[in-house]
Design a protein around this motif. Sequence first.
Motif, PDB file in Angstrom:
ATOM      1  N   ALA A 148      37.094 -25.778   6.385  1.00 51.56           N
ATOM      2  CA  ALA A 148      36.342 -25.377   7.398  1.00 51.56           C
ATOM      3  C   ALA A 148      36.369 -26.530   8.451  1.00 51.56           C
ATOM      4  O   ALA A 148      36.560 -26.051   9.730  1.00 51.56           O
ATOM      5  CB  ALA A 148      34.958 -24.920   6.993  1.00 51.56           C
ATOM      6  N   ASN A 149      36.038 -27.735   8.153  1.00 52.46           N
ATOM      7  CA  ASN A 149      35.952 -28.895   8.984  1.00 52.46           C
ATOM      8  C   ASN A 149      37.364 -29.025  10.012  1.00 52.46           C
ATOM      9  O   ASN A 149      37.113 -29.165  11.051  1.00 52.46           O
ATOM     10  CB  ASN A 149      35.684 -30.097   8.512  1.00 52.46           C
ATOM     11  CG  ASN A 149      34.486 -30.101   7.695  1.00 52.46           C
ATOM     12  OD1 ASN A 149      33.445 -29.351   7.807  1.00 52.46           O
ATOM     13  ND2 ASN A 149      34.184 -31.230   6.965  1.00 52.46           N
ATOM     14  N   ILE A 150      38.418 -28.905   9.237  1.00 49.84           N
ATOM     15  CA  ILE A 150      39.849 -28.730   9.865  1.00 49.84           C
ATOM     16  C   ILE A 150      39.751 -27.631  11.125  1.00 49.84           C
ATOM     17  O   ILE A 150      40.218 -27.867  12.125  1.00 49.84           O
ATOM     18  CB  ILE A 150      40.978 -28.525   9.051  1.00 49.84           C
ATOM     19  CG1 ILE A 150      40.968 -29.830   8.180  1.00 49.84           C
ATOM     20  CG2 ILE A 150      42.329 -28.318   9.513  1.00 49.84           C
ATOM     21  CD1 ILE A 150      41.826 -29.707   6.848  1.00 49.84           C
ATOM     22  N   LEU A 151      39.483 -26.509  10.571  1.00 53.11           N
ATOM     23  CA  LEU A 151      39.459 -25.525  11.580  1.00 53.11           C
ATOM     24  C   LEU A 151      38.734 -25.638  13.004  1.00 53.11           C
ATOM     25  O   LEU A 151      38.786 -25.323  13.931  1.00 53.11           O
ATOM     26  CB  LEU A 151      39.118 -24.183  11.068  1.00 53.11           C
ATOM     27  CG  LEU A 151      40.066 -23.581   9.855  1.00 53.11           C
ATOM     28  CD1 LEU A 151      39.449 -22.388   8.956  1.00 53.11           C
ATOM     29  CD2 LEU A 151      41.388 -22.941  10.535  1.00 53.11           C
ATOM     30  N   LEU A 152      37.220 -26.308  12.542  1.00 51.32           N
ATOM     31  CA  LEU A 152      36.339 -26.578  13.604  1.00 51.32           C
ATOM     32  C   LEU A 152      36.851 -27.551  14.510  1.00 51.32           C
ATOM     33  O   LEU A 152      36.841 -27.454  15.566  1.00 51.32           O
ATOM     34  CB  LEU A 152      35.174 -27.032  12.940  1.00 51.32           C
ATOM     35  CG  LEU A 152      34.340 -26.039  12.043  1.00 51.32           C
ATOM     36  CD1 LEU A 152      33.069 -26.660  11.444  1.00 51.32           C
ATOM     37  CD2 LEU A 152      33.580 -24.912  13.008  1.00 51.32           C
ATOM     38  N   LEU A 161      35.168 -19.825  19.979  1.00 47.66           N
ATOM     39  CA  LEU A 161      36.436 -19.739  19.228  1.00 47.66           C
ATOM     40  C   LEU A 161      36.066 -19.903  17.622  1.00 47.66           C
ATOM     41  O   LEU A 161      36.528 -19.114  16.764  1.00 47.66           O
ATOM     42  CB  LEU A 161      37.323 -21.004  19.518  1.00 47.66           C
ATOM     43  CG  LEU A 161      37.963 -20.835  20.785  1.00 47.66           C
ATOM     44  CD1 LEU A 161      38.768 -21.996  21.126  1.00 47.66           C
ATOM     45  CD2 LEU A 161      38.945 -19.535  20.877  1.00 47.66           C
ATOM     46  N   MET A 162      34.894 -20.476  17.224  1.00 49.99           N
ATOM     47  CA  MET A 162      34.596 -20.662  15.884  1.00 49.99           C
ATOM     48  C   MET A 162      34.044 -19.557  15.051  1.00 49.99           C
ATOM     49  O   MET A 162      33.993 -18.997  14.125  1.00 49.99           O
ATOM     50  CB  MET A 162      33.503 -21.809  15.782  1.00 49.99           C
ATOM     51  CG  MET A 162      33.993 -23.185  15.732  1.00 49.99           C
ATOM     52  SD  MET A 162      32.696 -24.367  15.656  1.00 49.99           S
ATOM     53  CE  MET A 162      31.609 -24.336  16.671  1.00 49.99           C
ATOM     54  N   GLN A 163      33.416 -18.470  16.317  1.00 45.86           N
ATOM     55  CA  GLN A 163      33.036 -17.184  15.422  1.00 45.86           C
ATOM     56  C   GLN A 163      34.351 -16.355  15.211  1.00 45.86           C
ATOM     57  O   GLN A 163      34.164 -15.362  14.259  1.00 45.86           O
ATOM     58  CB  GLN A 163      32.627 -16.502  16.724  1.00 45.86           C
ATOM     59  CG  GLN A 163      31.246 -17.019  17.172  1.00 45.86           C
ATOM     60  CD  GLN A 163      30.403 -16.067  18.038  1.00 45.86           C
ATOM     61  OE1 GLN A 163      30.774 -15.063  18.909  1.00 45.86           O
ATOM     62  NE2 GLN A 163      29.262 -16.707  18.612  1.00 45.86           N
ATOM     63  N   GLN A 164      35.682 -16.825  15.464  1.00 47.82           N
ATOM     64  CA  GLN A 164      36.783 -15.819  15.143  1.00 47.82           C
ATOM     65  C   GLN A 164      37.312 -16.262  13.633  1.00 47.82           C
ATOM     66  O   GLN A 164      38.108 -15.982  13.101  1.00 47.82           O
ATOM     67  CB  GLN A 164      37.731 -16.166  15.836  1.00 47.82           C
ATOM     68  CG  GLN A 164      37.602 -15.784  17.455  1.00 47.82           C
ATOM     69  CD  GLN A 164      38.592 -15.925  18.479  1.00 47.82           C
ATOM     70  OE1 GLN A 164      39.774 -16.329  18.319  1.00 47.82           O
ATOM     71  NE2 GLN A 164      38.080 -15.854  19.824  1.00 47.82           N
ATOM     72  N   ILE A 165      36.610 -17.740  13.171  1.00 53.27           N
ATOM     73  CA  ILE A 165      37.079 -17.992  11.767  1.00 53.27           C
ATOM     74  C   ILE A 165      36.479 -17.319  10.788  1.00 53.27           C
ATOM     75  O   ILE A 165      35.295 -16.981  10.870  1.00 53.27           O
ATOM     76  CB  ILE A 165      36.516 -19.394  11.632  1.00 53.27           C
ATOM     77  CG1 ILE A 165      37.182 -20.380  12.678  1.00 53.27           C
ATOM     78  CG2 ILE A 165      36.818 -20.023  10.109  1.00 53.27           C
ATOM     79  CD1 ILE A 165      36.495 -21.888  12.482  1.00 53.27           C
ATOM     80  N   ASN A 166      37.447 -16.781   9.856  1.00 54.18           N
ATOM     81  CA  ASN A 166      36.779 -15.868   8.874  1.00 54.18           C
ATOM     82  C   ASN A 166      37.087 -16.708   7.295  1.00 54.18           C
ATOM     83  O   ASN A 166      37.857 -17.582   7.251  1.00 54.18           O
ATOM     84  CB  ASN A 166      37.660 -14.598   8.859  1.00 54.18           C
ATOM     85  CG  ASN A 166      39.273 -14.532   8.547  1.00 54.18           C
ATOM     86  OD1 ASN A 166      39.562 -15.212   7.653  1.00 54.18           O
ATOM     87  ND2 ASN A 166      39.995 -14.210   9.612  1.00 54.18           N
TER      88      ASN A 166
END
Length: 220
Positions: A148-152, A161-166
């Motif tokens: 999650a941290n990497i994606l953030l 953009l963070m809202q698009q993370i599933n």
Amino acid sequence: MMVKQGRFAKSSKLRQIKEIKRARQEKSDRMITEKQFGKFIFVRYGLTMKAKMIGTDKETMQRFLIEWVDHAPKDKNWSIKALAVNTLKKVNVRVPYQFYRVVVRNWSKYQRFLKREIPAVPLKQRILLTDTLTTEEFEQLVARQLAANILLSTLGNNPQLMQQINLEQVADLSKNLMTENEKGIDWQKVQSIFKPMPFDMSTAPDTPTKNWLGHLLNEK
């Protein structure tokens, strides 16, 4: 005047009752409030677990404990798994990946500390632990948080953009962070992924925190 056995027994009984009352009063006086809980645990950490640790592990685990206690209930039993997940989420990207590595390698010691110390805290309503996590189970939770941290970090912490993370993306990436047998985190992989995204120490709220982060970042 001869002291009769009956009278002696009576005075002895009274003395015993007084001693019991005094012991109960002392026990009551030793009880702490929920507001004192954190300070009590931090002192216990300093006297026990911290005294046996070396290097940055001492402060890192203390900071992890502070985050843990801050978000833990003081009036009901603890689920180690639930608190681990919540604490990792709260810590999030505020620390470099080295922080998580330190916590993983000290997890068994940390959990033993919780199992020994938390139920012993003299609260009116004692806190019990309802479950535990093996180091492997904890590493899987850490891997998910690192993913999650990497994606953030990749998205620059952009709220839209963070809202698009599933969750599926997080799960897939977390699996890639594990070793081939999936029994532990491959820290070389983690290091290589975070290398292009250096941790920003300017976010540190004070000099001691900045110094601690500097020591963490220098860990190989």
